[in-house]
Design an enzyme around this catalytic site. Structure first.
Site, PDB file in Angstrom:
ATOM      1  N   ASP A  97      41.194  37.254  46.481  1.00  0.00           N
ATOM      2  CA  ASP A  97      42.466  36.664  46.885  1.00  0.00           C
ATOM      3  C   ASP A  97      42.628  36.799  48.404  1.00  0.00           C
ATOM      4  O   ASP A  97      42.310  37.829  48.985  1.00  0.00           O
ATOM      5  CB  ASP A  97      43.622  37.372  46.151  1.00  0.00           C
ATOM      6  CG  ASP A  97      44.901  36.564  46.196  1.00  0.00           C
ATOM      7  OD1 ASP A  97      45.317  36.067  45.130  1.00  0.00           O
ATOM      8  OD2 ASP A  97      45.492  36.419  47.294  1.00  0.00           O
ATOM      9  N   ASN A 139      50.027  34.273  35.892  1.00  0.00           N
ATOM     10  CA  ASN A 139      51.391  33.834  36.185  1.00  0.00           C
ATOM     11  C   ASN A 139      51.575  32.399  35.694  1.00  0.00           C
ATOM     12  O   ASN A 139      50.701  31.552  35.888  1.00  0.00           O
ATOM     13  CB  ASN A 139      51.647  33.908  37.691  1.00  0.00           C
ATOM     14  CG  ASN A 139      51.616  35.334  38.214  1.00  0.00           C
ATOM     15  OD1 ASN A 139      52.038  36.259  37.520  1.00  0.00           O
ATOM     16  ND2 ASN A 139      51.107  35.521  39.424  1.00  0.00           N
ATOM     17  N   VAL A 195      49.883  28.270  42.516  1.00  0.00           N
ATOM     18  CA  VAL A 195      48.783  27.294  42.537  1.00  0.00           C
ATOM     19  C   VAL A 195      48.608  26.750  41.117  1.00  0.00           C
ATOM     20  O   VAL A 195      48.315  27.512  40.187  1.00  0.00           O
ATOM     21  CB  VAL A 195      47.461  27.936  43.030  1.00  0.00           C
ATOM     22  CG1 VAL A 195      46.339  26.898  43.021  1.00  0.00           C
ATOM     23  CG2 VAL A 195      47.626  28.534  44.425  1.00  0.00           C
ATOM     24  N   HIS A 204      44.506  30.559  36.690  1.00  0.00           N
ATOM     25  CA  HIS A 204      43.741  31.649  37.301  1.00  0.00           C
ATOM     26  C   HIS A 204      44.211  32.970  36.731  1.00  0.00           C
ATOM     27  O   HIS A 204      45.385  33.168  36.460  1.00  0.00           O
ATOM     28  CB  HIS A 204      43.860  31.641  38.830  1.00  0.00           C
ATOM     29  CG  HIS A 204      45.264  31.516  39.341  1.00  0.00           C
ATOM     30  ND1 HIS A 204      45.945  30.316  39.342  1.00  0.00           N
ATOM     31  CD2 HIS A 204      46.110  32.440  39.840  1.00  0.00           C
ATOM     32  CE1 HIS A 204      47.154  30.512  39.834  1.00  0.00           C
ATOM     33  NE2 HIS A 204      47.293  31.787  40.144  1.00  0.00           N
ATOM     34  N   HIS A 209      44.369  36.885  37.655  1.00  0.00           N
ATOM     35  CA  HIS A 209      44.250  37.890  38.719  1.00  0.00           C
ATOM     36  C   HIS A 209      43.601  39.144  38.139  1.00  0.00           C
ATOM     37  O   HIS A 209      43.993  39.603  37.050  1.00  0.00           O
ATOM     38  CB  HIS A 209      45.625  38.300  39.246  1.00  0.00           C
ATOM     39  CG  HIS A 209      46.423  37.215  39.898  1.00  0.00           C
ATOM     40  ND1 HIS A 209      46.585  37.118  41.266  1.00  0.00           N
ATOM     41  CD2 HIS A 209      47.138  36.191  39.376  1.00  0.00           C
ATOM     42  CE1 HIS A 209      47.374  36.092  41.545  1.00  0.00           C
ATOM     43  NE2 HIS A 209      47.722  35.503  40.416  1.00  0.00           N
TER      44      HIS A 209
END
Ligand code: 5GP
Length: 114
Positions: free
Chosen positions: A30, A87, A96, A100, A102
């Site tokens: 990130d 998220n 975004v 994805h 994390h």
């Protein structure tokens, strides 16, 4: 639909510190890390967010989670522990619109999230 930022990372139009890649997934650090280890694991095929995943994405989602655990292990987090976060939408903190996961680790993480 216009290309997302992460599609531009997949196609190498935008540089990233890549830590893992296979045919279906890419993982990179990130740009604004929230922990000593902060990696994003993404599918190369576009799924906007987990809330829009379909039953046909089942295998891809399984691969994503298994790869996240494997990458966490490779990055030395297996014993100390880590957190996987996805998220979804505005209240979830999604910024975004390309699915994805994390991987956060390398420090003790608070709970619940703020
Ligand atoms: P979200 O908030 O959608 O769950 O996570 C998006 C993540 O992408 C954020 O943690 C943010 O720091 C990261 N990010 C945004 N732009 C870039 C970029 O250009 N390169 C990298 N490597 N990460 C980015």
């Amino acid at each position: 639909m216009s290309e997302t930022l992460f599609e531009r990372i997949i196609s190498r139009q935008i540089p990233a510190d890549i830590v893992f890649e296979n045919e279906e997934l890419l993982a990179f650090r990130d740009i604004n890390p929230q922990a000593p280890v902060h990696v994003l694991v993404i599918p190369k095929r576009v799924v906007a967010r987990i809330g829009e995943a379909q039953s046909g994405d089942q295998e891809l989602l399984g691969s994503l989670l298994l790869a996240a655990a494997q990458i966490a292990r490779q990055l030395g987090l297996a014993e100390s522990g880590y957190r996987l976060v996805i998220n979804n939408g505005p209240d979830g903190g999604e910024t975004v619109p390309h699915l994805h996961c994390h991987i956060l680790g390398g420090r003790s993480l608070g709970w619940p999230p703020g």
